[in-house]
Design a protein around this motif. Structure first.
Motif, PDB file in Angstrom:
ATOM      1  N   LEU A  71       0.813  -1.266   0.008  1.00  0.00           N
ATOM      2  CA  LEU A  71       0.049   0.202  -0.254  1.00  0.00           C
ATOM      3  C   LEU A  71       0.881   1.194   0.077  1.00  0.00           C
ATOM      4  O   LEU A  71       1.958   0.954   0.929  1.00  0.00           O
ATOM      5  CB  LEU A  71      -0.716  -0.321   1.813  1.00  0.00           C
ATOM      6  CG  LEU A  71      -2.260  -1.356   1.454  1.00  0.00           C
ATOM      7  CD1 LEU A  71      -2.608  -0.788   2.582  1.00  0.00           C
ATOM      8  CD2 LEU A  71      -3.066  -1.460  -0.087  1.00  0.00           C
ATOM      9  N   ARG A  72       0.567   1.948  -0.717  1.00  0.00           N
ATOM     10  CA  ARG A  72       0.894   3.409  -0.643  1.00  0.00           C
ATOM     11  C   ARG A  72      -0.238   4.328  -0.602  1.00  0.00           C
ATOM     12  O   ARG A  72      -1.268   4.195  -0.166  1.00  0.00           O
ATOM     13  CB  ARG A  72       1.482   4.082  -2.308  1.00  0.00           C
ATOM     14  CG  ARG A  72       2.646   3.060  -2.914  1.00  0.00           C
ATOM     15  CD  ARG A  72       4.052   2.958  -1.723  1.00  0.00           C
ATOM     16  NE  ARG A  72       4.337   1.476  -2.734  1.00  0.00           N
ATOM     17  CZ  ARG A  72       4.925   1.182  -3.520  1.00  0.00           C
ATOM     18  NH1 ARG A  72       5.105   3.024  -4.232  1.00  0.00           N
ATOM     19  NH2 ARG A  72       5.862   0.274  -3.941  1.00  0.00           N
ATOM     20  N   LEU A  73       0.280   5.582   0.362  1.00  0.00           N
ATOM     21  CA  LEU A  73      -0.438   6.471   1.087  1.00  0.00           C
ATOM     22  C   LEU A  73      -0.221   8.485   0.652  1.00  0.00           C
ATOM     23  O   LEU A  73       1.556   8.243   0.473  1.00  0.00           O
ATOM     24  CB  LEU A  73      -0.233   6.576   2.743  1.00  0.00           C
ATOM     25  CG  LEU A  73      -0.948   5.518   3.392  1.00  0.00           C
ATOM     26  CD1 LEU A  73       0.108   4.032   3.567  1.00  0.00           C
ATOM     27  CD2 LEU A  73      -1.668   5.629   4.670  1.00  0.00           C
ATOM     28  N   VAL A  74      -0.618   9.010  -0.328  1.00  0.00           N
ATOM     29  CA  VAL A  74      -0.610   9.976  -0.252  1.00  0.00           C
ATOM     30  C   VAL A  74      -1.376  11.385  -0.205  1.00  0.00           C
ATOM     31  O   VAL A  74      -2.652  10.925  -0.691  1.00  0.00           O
ATOM     32  CB  VAL A  74       0.442   9.939  -1.997  1.00  0.00           C
ATOM     33  CG1 VAL A  74       0.360  10.883  -2.826  1.00  0.00           C
ATOM     34  CG2 VAL A  74       1.240   9.053  -2.471  1.00  0.00           C
ATOM     35  N   PRO A  75      -1.164  12.397   0.212  1.00  0.00           N
ATOM     36  CA  PRO A  75      -2.272  13.606   0.694  1.00  0.00           C
ATOM     37  C   PRO A  75      -2.659  14.009  -0.566  1.00  0.00           C
ATOM     38  O   PRO A  75      -2.043  14.189  -1.590  1.00  0.00           O
ATOM     39  CB  PRO A  75      -1.005  14.472   1.788  1.00  0.00           C
ATOM     40  CG  PRO A  75      -0.443  13.722   2.475  1.00  0.00           C
ATOM     41  CD  PRO A  75       0.399  12.875   0.966  1.00  0.00           C
ATOM     42  N   VAL A  76      -3.918  14.604  -1.049  1.00  0.00           N
ATOM     43  CA  VAL A  76      -4.154  14.627  -1.879  1.00  0.00           C
ATOM     44  C   VAL A  76      -4.535  16.437  -1.741  1.00  0.00           C
ATOM     45  O   VAL A  76      -5.680  16.390  -0.653  1.00  0.00           O
ATOM     46  CB  VAL A  76      -5.120  14.312  -3.195  1.00  0.00           C
ATOM     47  CG1 VAL A  76      -3.994  12.916  -3.257  1.00  0.00           C
ATOM     48  CG2 VAL A  76      -6.486  13.190  -2.102  1.00  0.00           C
ATOM     49  N   ASP A  77      -5.358  17.069  -3.043  1.00  0.00           N
ATOM     50  CA  ASP A  77      -5.670  18.412  -2.987  1.00  0.00           C
ATOM     51  C   ASP A  77      -7.154  17.956  -3.123  1.00  0.00           C
ATOM     52  O   ASP A  77      -7.845  17.014  -4.270  1.00  0.00           O
ATOM     53  CB  ASP A  77      -5.574  19.289  -3.482  1.00  0.00           C
ATOM     54  CG  ASP A  77      -4.063  20.313  -2.754  1.00  0.00           C
ATOM     55  OD1 ASP A  77      -4.075  20.327  -2.077  1.00  0.00           O
ATOM     56  OD2 ASP A  77      -3.112  20.942  -3.493  1.00  0.00           O
ATOM     57  N   ALA A  78      -8.489  18.861  -2.827  1.00  0.00           N
ATOM     58  CA  ALA A  78      -9.786  18.535  -3.541  1.00  0.00           C
ATOM     59  C   ALA A  78     -10.312  19.696  -4.242  1.00  0.00           C
ATOM     60  O   ALA A  78      -9.466  20.901  -4.085  1.00  0.00           O
ATOM     61  CB  ALA A  78     -10.674  18.102  -2.277  1.00  0.00           C
ATOM     62  N   TYR A  88     -10.954  14.642  -5.992  1.00  0.00           N
ATOM     63  CA  TYR A  88      -9.879  14.559  -5.559  1.00  0.00           C
ATOM     64  C   TYR A  88      -8.674  14.476  -6.862  1.00  0.00           C
ATOM     65  O   TYR A  88      -8.821  14.184  -7.609  1.00  0.00           O
ATOM     66  CB  TYR A  88      -9.618  13.086  -4.406  1.00  0.00           C
ATOM     67  CG  TYR A  88     -10.475  13.549  -3.293  1.00  0.00           C
ATOM     68  CD1 TYR A  88     -12.377  13.033  -3.442  1.00  0.00           C
ATOM     69  CD2 TYR A  88     -10.934  14.404  -2.139  1.00  0.00           C
ATOM     70  CE1 TYR A  88     -12.757  13.299  -2.017  1.00  0.00           C
ATOM     71  CE2 TYR A  88     -11.091  14.085  -1.016  1.00  0.00           C
ATOM     72  CZ  TYR A  88     -12.126  13.792  -1.706  1.00  0.00           C
ATOM     73  OH  TYR A  88     -13.665  13.646  -0.206  1.00  0.00           O
ATOM     74  N   GLY A  89      -7.179  14.990  -6.330  1.00  0.00           N
ATOM     75  CA  GLY A  89      -6.658  15.494  -7.036  1.00  0.00           C
ATOM     76  C   GLY A  89      -6.123  13.753  -7.123  1.00  0.00           C
ATOM     77  O   GLY A  89      -5.990  13.135  -6.234  1.00  0.00           O
TER      78      GLY A  89
END
Length: 325
Positions: A71-78, A88-89
């Motif tokens: 699994l990979r986790l990435v913050p994204v803008d909206a 979501y981006g």
């Protein structure tokens, strides 16, 4: 209402080579961690904070598959989608808003079958952040083997993967209500006809939803529409289908929107020029037309190429089996 709109979003799809066997999508659960600050009913983070403050939270992951999952986790803008609703981006896109506020303790891990893991993260609100509501998210996805590869000799590589997103909504004090603005109307050609694009914006600092009505004096045109969640400080070009046989000229119209007990109105005119009509003629695919759409052509070519590759591989295997030891 917002829990249904902003909560964990599943975007799942699978694209595999035509000659390969179908693979089951990995099953994994993503949700706010135990004790996290969430909206009523859970589902996503709802943080009440102050500018300059850092809030500590956690996100929970669980592998419901029979195999280990990377699994990979990435913050994204909206932002607001074309018809409203939260969009979501992508993970590889630059972040400029809430996505930059989020710092994860780790951005990758491997979960064994049935295993769970809680990942802490922090949300650091800038001291100059605007009052009101801000929305971003944390995207959790399984990377594909093809990820990072460029076009192959046979064509462009397409990488499609499943991802789950948990929204992160930050509520800052002193915000004002949503303020819908209609900045105008423009005509735009699309494959199925000429559309009216309504230039809408939410200049307030709160989320909202709404319903609207477009009317034109030309032939008594009336069309109702609805707007899903509209984020503050965002704008969209809302499409409303108008006609397949437009004429050139200037047309008078009116747009009315009701939202949160308030009202926004626009009255004015827009122009349909020869350039728009020519673009429509070039792009339009009419029912019963002998001209196939680009999508159909692409699918036919792709299937033909896959069939050719399959036949070549089958012949090569047959020859190798027939070759004496």
């Amino acid at each position: 209402r917002r829990a249904l709109t902003l909560g964990g979003v599943l975007l799942a799809s699978a694209a595999q080579p035509a000659i390969a066997g179908a693979q089951e999508e990995p099953r994994f659960l993503v949700a706010p961690g135990r004790g996290a600050e969430t909206a009523p009913g859970g589902g996503y983070f709802l943080l009440h904070a102050e500018p300059g403050q850092t809030v500590e939270q956690s996100i929970g992951l669980r592998n419901d598959s029979e195999d280990p999952i990377d699994l990979r986790l990435v913050p994204v803008d909206a932002t607001t989608g074309p018809l409203g609703g939260v969009s979501y981006g992508l993970e590889q896109e630059d972040r400029h808003a809430v996505g930059t506020w989020i710092r994860l303790d780790r951005d990758k891990l491997i979960l064994s079958p049935g295993a769970s893991k809680t990942i802490p993260f922090s949300v650091s609100i800038p001291a100059d952040a605007a009052p009101g509501e801000h929305v971003g998210g944390i995207s959790v996805y399984v990377p594909k083997e093809e990820e990072g590869r460029g076009p192959t000799e046979t064509g462009a590589a397409v990488v499609v993967r499943s991802r789950r997103i948990v929204a992160v909504q930050v509520q800052l004090p002193d915000g004002n209500p949503a303020h819908m603005v209609i900045r105008g109307v423009e005509a735009a050609a699309r494959p199925d006809g000429l559309y009216l694009e309504l230039l809408l914006a939410n200049d307030g600092s709160g989320l909202t939803k709404g319903t609207g009505l477009v009317t034109l004096s030309e032939n008594g045109f009336r069309r109702e529409f609805s707007i899903d969640t509209f984020l503050p400080r965002t704008s969209i070009r809302y499409p409303v289908k108008w006609t397949t046989e437009p004429r050139s000229g200037t047309f008078a119209g009116r747009v009315d929107i009701e939202y949160d007990g308030r009202h926004a109105t626009w009255e004015g005119s827009f122009t349909v020029g020869e350039d728009v009509r020519e673009e429509l003629a070039d792009r339009q695919v009419r029912p019963g037309s002998d001209r196939p759409s680009p999508l159909i052509v692409g699918i036919v070519i792709g299937v033909a190429m896959a069939a050719a590759v399959f036949l070549i591989l089958a012949l090569l295997r047959r020859r190798s089996r027939a070759r004496p030891a």
